[in-house]
Design a protein around this motif. Sequence first.
Motif, short mmCIF file in Angstrom:
data_model
loop_
_atom_site.label_atom_id
_atom_site.label_comp_id
_atom_site.label_asym_id
_atom_site.label_seq_id
_atom_site.Cartn_x
_atom_site.Cartn_y
_atom_site.Cartn_z
N ASP A 8 0.86 -1.18 0.00
CA ASP A 8 0.00 0.00 0.00
C ASP A 8 0.90 1.24 0.00
OD1 ASP A 8 -1.79 2.10 0.57
OD2 ASP A 8 -3.11 0.76 1.70
N LYS A 9 1.30 1.69 -1.16
CA LYS A 9 2.28 2.76 -1.28
C LYS A 9 1.75 4.08 -0.71
CE LYS A 9 5.05 -0.07 -3.27
NZ LYS A 9 6.16 -0.64 -2.47
N GLU A 10 0.45 4.33 -0.85
CA GLU A 10 -0.11 5.57 -0.32
C GLU A 10 -0.03 5.61 1.20
OE1 GLU A 10 -4.15 8.31 -0.85
OE2 GLU A 10 -4.17 6.20 -1.45
N LEU A 11 -0.28 4.48 1.83
CA LEU A 11 -0.21 4.41 3.28
C LEU A 11 1.25 4.45 3.75
CD1 LEU A 11 -2.33 4.16 5.55
CD2 LEU A 11 -1.94 1.70 5.53
N CYS A 12 2.10 3.71 3.07
CA CYS A 12 3.52 3.66 3.46
C CYS A 12 4.19 5.03 3.37
CB CYS A 12 4.27 2.66 2.58
SG CYS A 12 3.89 0.94 2.92
N ALA A 13 3.71 5.88 2.47
CA ALA A 13 4.30 7.20 2.32
C ALA A 13 4.12 8.06 3.56
CB ALA A 13 3.68 7.90 1.11
N LEU A 14 3.23 7.64 4.45
CA LEU A 14 2.96 8.40 5.68
C LEU A 14 3.82 7.94 6.84
CD1 LEU A 14 -0.96 8.34 5.53
CD2 LEU A 14 0.61 9.92 4.40
N PHE A 15 4.50 6.79 6.68
CA PHE A 15 5.26 6.21 7.78
C PHE A 15 6.59 6.92 8.00
CE2 PHE A 15 3.41 1.67 6.88
CZ PHE A 15 2.16 2.12 7.24
N ARG A 16 6.98 7.07 9.28
CA ARG A 16 8.35 7.51 9.59
C ARG A 16 9.20 6.33 10.05
NH1 ARG A 16 8.82 8.71 15.25
NH2 ARG A 16 6.79 8.67 16.32
N LYS B 26 1.41 14.27 8.81
CA LYS B 26 0.50 13.36 8.11
C LYS B 26 -0.45 12.61 9.05
CE LYS B 26 2.27 14.16 4.03
NZ LYS B 26 1.48 14.83 2.97
N LEU B 27 -0.52 13.02 10.31
CA LEU B 27 -1.34 12.28 11.28
C LEU B 27 -2.82 12.25 10.87
CD1 LEU B 27 0.24 13.57 14.62
CD2 LEU B 27 0.57 11.34 13.55
N SER B 28 -3.35 13.39 10.50
CA SER B 28 -4.77 13.45 10.11
C SER B 28 -5.03 12.63 8.86
CB SER B 28 -5.20 14.91 9.88
OG SER B 28 -5.10 15.65 11.08
N ARG B 29 -4.12 12.72 7.91
CA ARG B 29 -4.27 11.95 6.68
C ARG B 29 -4.23 10.46 6.97
NH1 ARG B 29 -6.81 10.75 2.40
NH2 ARG B 29 -5.57 9.78 0.74
N PHE B 30 -3.35 10.04 7.89
CA PHE B 30 -3.27 8.62 8.23
C PHE B 30 -4.59 8.13 8.82
CE2 PHE B 30 -2.62 5.38 11.53
CZ PHE B 30 -2.10 4.36 10.76
N GLU B 31 -5.15 8.88 9.74
CA GLU B 31 -6.41 8.47 10.36
C GLU B 31 -7.50 8.30 9.31
OE1 GLU B 31 -7.96 10.31 13.84
OE2 GLU B 31 -5.98 10.84 14.62
N ALA B 32 -7.61 9.28 8.44
CA ALA B 32 -8.65 9.23 7.40
C ALA B 32 -8.44 8.04 6.47
CB ALA B 32 -8.66 10.53 6.61
N LEU B 33 -7.20 7.85 6.05
CA LEU B 33 -6.89 6.76 5.12
C LEU B 33 -7.07 5.40 5.80
CD1 LEU B 33 -5.98 6.48 2.20
CD2 LEU B 33 -3.61 6.40 3.00
N PHE B 34 -6.68 5.30 7.07
CA PHE B 34 -6.81 4.04 7.79
C PHE B 34 -8.29 3.64 7.90
CE2 PHE B 34 -7.14 1.17 11.35
CZ PHE B 34 -6.00 0.39 11.26
N HIS B 35 -9.13 4.57 8.29
CA HIS B 35 -10.56 4.26 8.43
C HIS B 35 -11.18 3.96 7.06
CE1 HIS B 35 -10.76 4.95 12.68
NE2 HIS B 35 -10.29 6.18 12.58
N GLU B 36 -10.71 4.62 6.03
CA GLU B 36 -11.20 4.35 4.69
C GLU B 36 -10.82 2.94 4.25
OE1 GLU B 36 -9.68 5.66 0.34
OE2 GLU B 36 -10.20 7.32 1.69
N ARG B 37 -9.58 2.53 4.57
CA ARG B 37 -9.10 1.22 4.15
C ARG B 37 -9.74 0.09 4.97
NH1 ARG B 37 -6.74 3.75 0.52
NH2 ARG B 37 -4.53 3.56 -0.05
N PHE B 38 -9.80 0.29 6.28
CA PHE B 38 -10.09 -0.86 7.17
C PHE B 38 -11.37 -0.75 7.99
CE2 PHE B 38 -5.44 -0.14 6.82
CZ PHE B 38 -5.18 -1.20 5.96
N GLY C 5 4.01 3.67 19.62
CA GLY C 5 3.92 4.39 18.36
C GLY C 5 2.94 5.54 18.46
N ASP C 6 2.65 6.16 17.34
CA ASP C 6 1.66 7.25 17.31
C ASP C 6 0.25 6.70 17.35
OD1 ASP C 6 3.55 9.51 16.88
OD2 ASP C 6 4.00 8.36 15.07
N TYR C 7 0.08 5.49 16.81
CA TYR C 7 -1.23 4.84 16.81
C TYR C 7 -1.05 3.35 17.07
CZ TYR C 7 -3.04 9.04 14.48
OH TYR C 7 -3.39 10.33 14.17
N LEU C 8 -2.05 2.77 17.73
CA LEU C 8 -2.10 1.32 17.92
C LEU C 8 -3.38 0.81 17.27
CD1 LEU C 8 -0.83 -1.22 19.35
CD2 LEU C 8 -2.45 -0.75 21.22
N ALA C 9 -3.25 -0.12 16.34
CA ALA C 9 -4.41 -0.72 15.67
C ALA C 9 -4.64 -2.11 16.24
CB ALA C 9 -4.17 -0.79 14.17
#
Length: 393
Positions: free
Chosen positions: A252-260, A278-290, A322-326
Amino acid sequence: MRTDYESGLLQVSAAIQNYYGIDTGYRADETVKAWLDDHGFRCVIVLLVDAMGSYILNKLLERDTFLHQYKAKSMMSVFPPTTTAATTSLLTGKSPAENGWLGWNQYFEELDDHVILFLEQSYYGKEKYPGFVQKSLPVTWIMDKLRAKGIHAESVWPSFGKENPCETFSEVCEKTKQLSMEQDVRFIYAYWDGFDDLMHINGTEAPVVYETLRHIDDEITHLAYQLREDTGLLILADHGMVDMAAYDLAKDKELCALFRHKPALEPRATAFYIREEKLSRFEALFHERFGNAFELLRQQDVIQQRVFGPGIMERHLAEFTGDYLAVANTPLSFTYGKKAMKAHHAGGMEEELMIPLILYPQRRKDVYNETNEKNRNCMDMHSAFACDGMHEE
């Protein structure tokens, strides 16, 4: 489903350690305490079969088997329900938040690397870090505490173990029995990982899994019935197991681009390290994906809600979170460029969290009550011959 840390693995550890005069700071499990006090065992054996959760027992094992007959109850493991966190909590009497042992691989800022705690080597690379984990996350196991008090304690392991290594589960049981016969041995911890490995590879419903569980039950039965009367056998698991579907984050290149940093911990309890902007973008993309397949927790929520348990937090806890735990609420699990397993654990499903507590022999009170119940049944049937010769002259 969340671990409540009020009536589970930590309380079992507290009961065992209290029996030998050690205070863990947690309330002792009442069932285990009563069992120990009732018998006053010279030697206590704790046998942990990796991944033999309550769900697996109920799904695969007949009710007339030893493990079901002597099952006292089901209870919760720690979070995450995985070997690294659960066995360390059992053997130390401290929560994952306190000891810092959370998952298979953990990110250390000082190394800028993900380290497999049990192996002291890099998870994504080839680097080795001998001695690093014990220096950074030191723990004292119950065996060490007992030995410091002059109490003879032993441990039995698979082939990787330094003390009493064994090649098969049968050998684990035989070695455990032999050690228990030594008069000065007062505590034995025995561990077997083969059942966990089997389900990772084959899933939970493969015929070989059922056959192996029956073999485990047979071997434990044989062990139990050969023990001396002054020896108690406590059997439990560290977690359960669920068949999983995998999502490879590395693709998932779009998601990986947000990782540090690359993800850490576990496929079903995953720590994400995200670029600050990219924190806000990650949250939005994560919920969209999963969607609802995972519960996504911010670092501050993990800390405030004490997801990893109570007590004084280990200094690295925020770093490891981390910044988020899934946390997985469904069979969906994450991988990152690695081969997916057929079954896994460490998520938030009941099948992963619930583990059995099996006690042999039963409490004398329990046996007394069962006998009285059998006598009452005989009387109700108005026949002295209806209960297998109980009233023979």
